[in-house]
Design a protein around this motif. Structure first.
Motif, PDB file in Angstrom:
ATOM      1  N   SER A 493       0.835  -1.216   0.000  1.00 39.48           N
ATOM      2  CA  SER A 493       0.000   0.000   0.000  1.00 39.48           C
ATOM      3  C   SER A 493       0.861   1.254   0.000  1.00 39.48           C
ATOM      4  O   SER A 493       2.047   1.230   0.364  1.00 39.48           O
ATOM      5  CB  SER A 493      -0.925   0.000   1.227  1.00 39.48           C
ATOM      6  N   TYR A 494       0.207   2.363  -0.432  1.00 39.25           N
ATOM      7  CA  TYR A 494       0.837   3.691  -0.392  1.00 39.25           C
ATOM      8  C   TYR A 494      -0.045   4.591   0.455  1.00 39.25           C
ATOM      9  O   TYR A 494      -1.251   4.684   0.249  1.00 39.25           O
ATOM     10  CB  TYR A 494       0.992   4.269  -1.797  1.00 39.25           C
ATOM     11  N   TRP A 495       0.598   5.245   1.433  1.00 36.88           N
ATOM     12  CA  TRP A 495      -0.106   6.129   2.352  1.00 36.88           C
ATOM     13  C   TRP A 495       0.431   7.551   2.181  1.00 36.88           C
ATOM     14  O   TRP A 495       1.642   7.775   2.189  1.00 36.88           O
ATOM     15  CB  TRP A 495       0.099   5.698   3.803  1.00 36.88           C
ATOM     16  N   CYS A 504      -4.470   6.171   3.480  1.00 39.04           N
ATOM     17  CA  CYS A 504      -4.173   5.175   2.453  1.00 39.04           C
ATOM     18  C   CYS A 504      -4.762   5.630   1.127  1.00 39.04           C
ATOM     19  O   CYS A 504      -5.976   5.773   0.984  1.00 39.04           O
ATOM     20  CB  CYS A 504      -4.746   3.819   2.861  1.00 39.04           C
ATOM     21  N   LEU A 507      -4.358   0.407  -1.636  1.00 42.94           N
ATOM     22  CA  LEU A 507      -3.931  -0.825  -0.959  1.00 42.94           C
ATOM     23  C   LEU A 507      -4.306  -2.014  -1.833  1.00 42.94           C
ATOM     24  O   LEU A 507      -5.468  -2.197  -2.175  1.00 42.94           O
ATOM     25  CB  LEU A 507      -4.611  -0.944   0.408  1.00 42.94           C
ATOM     26  N   LYS A 517      -8.848   1.798  -0.447  1.00 41.43           N
ATOM     27  CA  LYS A 517      -8.167   3.032  -0.058  1.00 41.43           C
ATOM     28  C   LYS A 517      -8.988   3.752   1.005  1.00 41.43           C
ATOM     29  O   LYS A 517     -10.014   3.259   1.467  1.00 41.43           O
ATOM     30  CB  LYS A 517      -7.929   3.927  -1.257  1.00 41.43           C
ATOM     31  N   ASP A 568       7.769  -0.545   6.595  1.00 47.66           N
ATOM     32  CA  ASP A 568       7.377   0.802   6.159  1.00 47.66           C
ATOM     33  C   ASP A 568       8.594   1.542   5.642  1.00 47.66           C
ATOM     34  O   ASP A 568       9.650   1.572   6.307  1.00 47.66           O
ATOM     35  CB  ASP A 568       6.764   1.587   7.315  1.00 47.66           C
ATOM     36  N   CYS A 582       4.185   0.703   2.227  1.00 52.53           N
ATOM     37  CA  CYS A 582       4.010  -0.289   3.290  1.00 52.53           C
ATOM     38  C   CYS A 582       3.888  -1.697   2.709  1.00 52.53           C
ATOM     39  O   CYS A 582       3.029  -1.960   1.867  1.00 52.53           O
ATOM     40  CB  CYS A 582       2.771   0.054   4.111  1.00 52.53           C
TER      41      CYS A 582
END
Length: 705
Positions: A493-495, A504, A507, A517, A568, A582
């Motif tokens: 995922s990208y936060w 988020c 994900l 998301k 992370d 992540c």
């Protein structure tokens, strides 16, 4: 006297002497022939048995009066001898009773019995030669002579007795003590009886020799022989116990054997509960000098109450075996044996310790039960072909499963076990624990494999080209999916990093192949976690529940999503954190290694490049947008200056501006300075690509749609 040596008598004497000489020669020839078969010349042919003489006293003490009573009843004798013979019987029975109750009489029983025998013989000789004729006296003399072979145990004494009797009878022939025909009858009876005795003696010589040989083996051999009853009391013990254990045979009689040897496994009558004939077993026995010896016993049940035990001194063999076993047991290798049915028959202590099983849990189990299932067929194929020429197999490496289900790797060397006939009966194996070496090898292989996968993934991502029409969200999804799919990461995922937390943006779920998301983790509830994020360092939590940085997430986020491992990686743009990449593993925790950490950084760099590219593209679009607006304004400003038709210029301006701004409607309002009212003069509508001319009054506002 001269009549005794007449021609007729001389011939008779010569004939008798020749017969005796031939009989004696035949005896010695046969006797010497049998003795050459076994050199036992130094052994007595048979030793007197006191018990036999005692029994003779009893039976003769009963028989003599009984026979005499019968003779008395039928008046066979002319003169009665009942009273003397009854007296003789009483004397014999009295001697018998004394022998059974007094040891002194037993000690001298041989002499006492011989005295009685020769005394009774002399009485019968007197009655035969010096009393008037009684047939019973002759019969008695012949019977006494017949018994002489059994009374005189020494053969030399017997032949002296025979010669003496012959000389006596021959002398009676010369002196005519009895009629000649009676003398001849006696001589013939003696010759016949002597022949019977000689034949029996010669027949028994070999039997006696065998008996003596057996006696030597029993008492002088290297075997210990005992007989016991059901309670374990020893009734016989061979003299070899002296040489083997140091005890005398008399010392070990009864329960003395078990008390002196201190056999810890002696159980008495309970031994017969599971008795097996001819069973071999070894006992550790104490010697008289305090040493211990190992005796291998083989029991044979002679009757219900008699068991014969034959023991062999195997102390030296046991000591050698113990030394060999000690070497095996103390070896730092796994040593075991299996038969042709793949059943384990032996393991050393190191094998028990390494596998965690007790010996009872391993012995008689199939060898393949301890091999990891994916290697069973591989090991089976290895054992299928027995080498015909070589006695050893090549080395074999395979995993073994311990009791706690851990796996160890062993390198095994196998040799063939053969019996005395050269037939293969099993396998002996020595295996060394190479788990560390194999783990390093597997780790190196897995690392190489992982690096190759990571490089291929990065190559795929870097080789892809995106058009200006591709959005950042689409590029981000593509990166997350490829990273998760190629590397088998459950959640990628990208936060977005915000002031009050992280959100988020995308994900990807590997197992379900879907995106989600808009999850939020707020900074206020997780201050320690965010404090570490703000440092810019990666958070590597192979076990999220054991990592101090991620403790705040263990209350809700991790249990809710079943997360076990977390990695992370902060994403920087111009030195500022703008997002977090992540990696998450669910169900089972994994150990993040350097390859995983470096791969995460590489993916984070790709996302940072995508973000910068997207920002650059948006900046270019804005510049182009502004440039187009300025161009339209500049162009129409010139038209206002040179063209007097304001309405036309205004229409052209609204049309171009509407297209550049990409709006739906543009309206132009005119201000009446006197009334301060606004009136709509023109409206451009994009959907109709034209103008509406409409005049309306507005007192306050100009709006452009």
């Amino acid at each position: 006297m001269n009549a005794f040596f007449t021609f007729s008598n001389t011939n008779n004497l010569i004939i008798i002497a020749v017969l005796l000489l031939l009989l004696y020669s035949a005896y010695f020839a046969t006797s010497n022939s049998l003795k050459t078969k076994l050199n036992l010349s130094n052994q007595s042919e048979i030793e007197p048995k006191e018990q036999q003489y005692i029994l003779y006293l009893l039976f003769f003490g009963i028989t003599i009066p009984l026979v005499e009573a019968i003779l008395e009843i039928f008046n066979v004798r002319s003169n009665s001898f009942l009273i003397p013979n009854v007296f003789v019987g009483i004397i014999l029975i009295t001697l018998y009773l004394l022998c059974t109750r007094t040891g002194l009489f037993v000690k001298y029983i041989n002499a006492v019995f011989l005295f009685c025998f020769f005394g009774y013989l002399c009485i019968n000789i007197y009655y035969v030669f010096f009393m008037h004729f009684e047939l019973i006296n002759y019969i008695g003399l012949i019977l006494i002579y017949f018994l002489s072979y059994f009374v005189l145990k020494n053969i030399l004494h017997y032949w002296l007795f025979v010669i003496t009797c012959l000389l006596l009878i021959i002398s009676s022939y010369g002196f005519e003590l009895i009629p000649h025909n009676y003398t001849i009858i006696l001589i013939c009876a003696i010759i016949l009886t002597t022949t019977i005795h000689t034949a029996r003696h010669l027949a028994l010589i070999e039997t006696r020799n065998k008996f003596l040989f057996t006696n030597m083996i029993v008492h002088k051999g290297n075997s210990l022989i005992i007989t016991t009853n059901q309670s374990g009391e020893v009734s016989f013990c061979s003299e070899s116990v002296k040489e083997i254990l140091g005890y005398n045979a008399n010392e070990v009689m009864g329960m003395g054997f078990w008390e002196l040897t201190e056999d810890p496994e002696f159980v008495g009558k309970a031994y017969h509960n599971d008795y097996v004939d001819d069973r071999l077993y070894i006992r550790k026995l104490k010697c008289k000098n305090g040493d211990y010896k190992y005796i291998q016993w083989k029991d044979k049940k002679y009757s219900e109450d008699v068991v014969i035990g034959i023991g062999q001194d195997v102390t030296e063999l046991v000591n050698i075996e113990n030394q060999y076993r000690s070497l095996i047991e103390s070896a730092a290798d796994l040593i075991y044996e299996i038969d042709l049915a793949s059943t384990i028959t032996y393991v050393n202590q190191f094998t028990e310790k390494t596998l965690g099983f007790a010996k009872e849990e391993i012995i008689n189990k199939y060898f393949f039960e301890f091999i990891r299932k994916d290697y069973v067929d591989y090991v089976v194929d290895f054992y299928k072909d027995i080498p015909k020429e070589a006695n050893e197999y090549s080395d074999l490496v395979f995993p073994i499963v311990k009791k706690d289900l851990d796996t160890i790797w062993v390198s095994q060397k196998v040799t063939l076990k053969k019996n005395e006939n050269g037939e293969v009966v099993g396998f002996s194996a020595i295996a060394r624990d190479i788990t560390l070496v194999k783990s390093l090898e597997i780790e190196h292989y897995n690392r190489s494999k992982k690096v190759r996968i990571h490089n291929e993934t990065l190559k795929i991502l870097t080789s892809q080209s995106y058009s200006n029409k591709d959005t950042f969200n689409g590029i981000l999804r593509n990166i997350l999916k490829i990273a998760s799919t190629n590397c088998s990461i459950d959640r990628v995922s990208y936060w977005a990093f915000l002031k009050d937390g992280i959100r988020c943006e995308s994900l990807y779920y590997f197992n379900s192949d879907r995106f989600e998301k808009n999850f939020v983790i707020d900074k206020e509830r997780h201050p320690h976690y965010f404090k570490n994020l703000e440092t810019g360092a990666q958070i590597v939590a192979s076990n999220v529940y054991d990592n101090t940085i991620t403790q705040e997430l263990c209350f809700e986020y991790f249990p809710k999503n079943n997360i076990k491992s977390l990695l992370d990686t902060p994403i920087f743009i111009n030195g500022e954190i703008i997002g977090i990449l992540c990696f998450e593993k669910i169900e089972t925790a994994i150990e993040w290694d350097n390859e995983d950490i470096n791969f995460s950084r590489s993916i984070a760099d790709l996302i940072a490049i995508a973000i910068e590219s997207q920002l650059l593209l948006e900046s270019d679009k804005k510049l182009s947008y502004k440039s187009n607006i300025l161009t339209v304004i500049s162009k129409n400003t010139y038209k206002f200056l040179i063209d007097k038709n304001t309405d036309e210029v205004l229409k052209s301006l609204l049309d171009e501006v509407g297209k550049v701004l990409n709006v739906d409607r543009i309206s132009y309002f005119d201000l009446n300075s006197d009334s301060s009212d606004y009136s709509q003069k023109l409206r451009w509508i994009a959907s109709e690509n034209g103008f509406w001319i409409q005049t309306r009054c507005y007192k306050t506002l100009l709006r452009i749609f």
